[in-house]
Design an enzyme around this catalytic site. Sequence first.
Site, PDB file in Angstrom:
ATOM      1  N   ASP A   1      24.218  -0.028  43.598  1.00  0.00           N
ATOM      2  CA  ASP A   1      24.896  -0.936  43.145  1.00  0.00           C
ATOM      3  C   ASP A   1      25.253  -2.193  45.209  1.00  0.00           C
ATOM      4  O   ASP A   1      24.318  -1.592  45.702  1.00  0.00           O
ATOM      5  CB  ASP A   1      26.969  -0.434  43.389  1.00  0.00           C
ATOM      6  CG  ASP A   1      26.632   1.076  44.260  1.00  0.00           C
ATOM      7  OD1 ASP A   1      25.870   0.824  45.489  1.00  0.00           O
ATOM      8  OD2 ASP A   1      28.127   0.898  44.501  1.00  0.00           O
TER       9      ASP A   1
ATOM     10  N   ASP B   1      28.783   3.282  33.901  1.00  0.00           N
ATOM     11  CA  ASP B   1      28.653   4.620  35.197  1.00  0.00           C
ATOM     12  C   ASP B   1      29.999   4.333  35.309  1.00  0.00           C
ATOM     13  O   ASP B   1      30.976   4.527  35.309  1.00  0.00           O
ATOM     14  CB  ASP B   1      27.453   3.777  36.290  1.00  0.00           C
ATOM     15  CG  ASP B   1      28.360   2.982  36.917  1.00  0.00           C
ATOM     16  OD1 ASP B   1      29.139   3.863  37.864  1.00  0.00           O
ATOM     17  OD2 ASP B   1      28.684   2.008  37.205  1.00  0.00           O
TER      18      ASP B   1
ATOM     19  N   CYS C   1      26.297  22.453  20.482  1.00  0.00           N
ATOM     20  CA  CYS C   1      25.432  21.509  21.490  1.00  0.00           C
ATOM     21  C   CYS C   1      24.113  22.149  22.347  1.00  0.00           C
ATOM     22  O   CYS C   1      24.073  23.378  21.411  1.00  0.00           O
ATOM     23  CB  CYS C   1      26.176  21.227  22.759  1.00  0.00           C
ATOM     24  SG  CYS C   1      25.655  20.786  24.382  1.00  0.00           S
TER      25      CYS C   1
ATOM     26  N   CYS D   1      21.898  22.181  24.796  1.00  0.00           N
ATOM     27  CA  CYS D   1      22.114  21.446  26.355  1.00  0.00           C
ATOM     28  C   CYS D   1      21.403  23.540  26.711  1.00  0.00           C
ATOM     29  O   CYS D   1      22.160  24.534  26.048  1.00  0.00           O
ATOM     30  CB  CYS D   1      22.866  21.633  27.345  1.00  0.00           C
ATOM     31  SG  CYS D   1      24.901  22.602  27.445  1.00  0.00           S
TER      32      CYS D   1
ATOM     33  N   CYS E   1      24.752  26.077  27.216  1.00  0.00           N
ATOM     34  CA  CYS E   1      25.259  26.110  25.547  1.00  0.00           C
ATOM     35  C   CYS E   1      24.590  27.198  25.054  1.00  0.00           C
ATOM     36  O   CYS E   1      24.296  28.180  24.534  1.00  0.00           O
ATOM     37  CB  CYS E   1      25.849  24.847  24.585  1.00  0.00           C
ATOM     38  SG  CYS E   1      27.007  24.165  25.689  1.00  0.00           S
TER      39      CYS E   1
END
Length: 405
Positions: free
Chosen positions: A99, A297, A338, A340, A343
């Site tokens: 930014d 974002d 999930c 991931c 998990c």
Amino acid sequence: MAISYPGFSFDITHRDPAGSKARIGTLSTPHGSIQTPNFIFCGTKAAIKGLTTEQMREEKTDIILANTYHLMIQPGADLVAKLGGLHKMMNWHGPMLTDSGGYQIFAMGHGSVADEVKGRRTTTREKTLLKITEEGATFRSYTNGEKLFLTPEKSIDIQRKLGPDFVVQLDECTPFHVDRKYTARSMKMSHRWGDRSLTAFKEFGGISANGLPQAMYGIVQGGVYPDLRKESAEIVGSQDFFATAVGGCLGATREQMHEVVGMAMAHVHPTRPVHLLGIGGIVDIFEGVALGIDTFDCVSPTRIARHGWALAPGAKGERLNMRNARFKDDDTPIDPDCDCYACRTASRGYIHHLLKAEEMLGMQLLTLHNVHTMNRLMRDIRAAIITGTLAEARRKWVWQPGDSE
């Protein structure tokens, strides 16, 4: 002479057959291409808090960002350039955005971060902003009190040295409480700053310090006023930016925020990628996608993980409080659907224990899960756009009154 953006393109490949403005695009950069809609994770100080870039890749992240304001203060843009730019320094090989620094100067300068822009007036931080003039912003470093001055030209030069794919023009981010007259005056100054940012960008040929092309976002301002949002969107669309960002004050409530985003989206350049700055709630993403937003974002997914919260489809408030006693002896994963790392390897009960014991691993596991969940959300949204089933996808992800808690 118009700016060319070698190595960059945005191709819209699908539009929502159900009639919303949602679309799928391919956003191509010198560091690879990503599919949109997508979520950009915040590596504020050139780091995702608690995770390595390799872990971010393993959880299927496509793009990240870093913050000009923080990095100009520590370690400084020259040092980042000496270390090869953000990509090399962070060991991140995918697309990146920085930014301009304007939001942080405003938000920290007024004593808060997100609150003022989103209508919540608090003063929990020491104010560091000293003065905003036509030339730029004068503020004090939050680390040592040093007086600093940021102009549109300096912001672009800093971002050139940081070396991301996408850079952003400097703007003034107006708070909620200012009146229409101030908002209009600030908006016009931000447009002039946009022109100066583009001129500075042209002067170094749109090439970063590490020798790769960059592309620039212009920012739509205008506060909560429909005519100002229209004017700003049309002016930014006429300027020589590669892409558009919707910024500034978005209202006092979530409903007003959606309305204000709609004001801008009705008038943005139709073929440029559009980013919604600083917004990442699940329901807000569904609203934004339906309005044509391509990327989002927010620090929220990683920040709430450090406070014990896990994102979960269909959960009330979009998340579960893993510190809650009801998870103490729960041997199931956070989300059984999930895949991931958290998990696959840890139970709710174990994560609850880690949080209560103040073990860093608990926060890290939740961060992994939340990153993966946001990426999974965006994949679900892209699939739903193709099939015209965004409403069904939203019903899966967003809690409704009458759902179990």
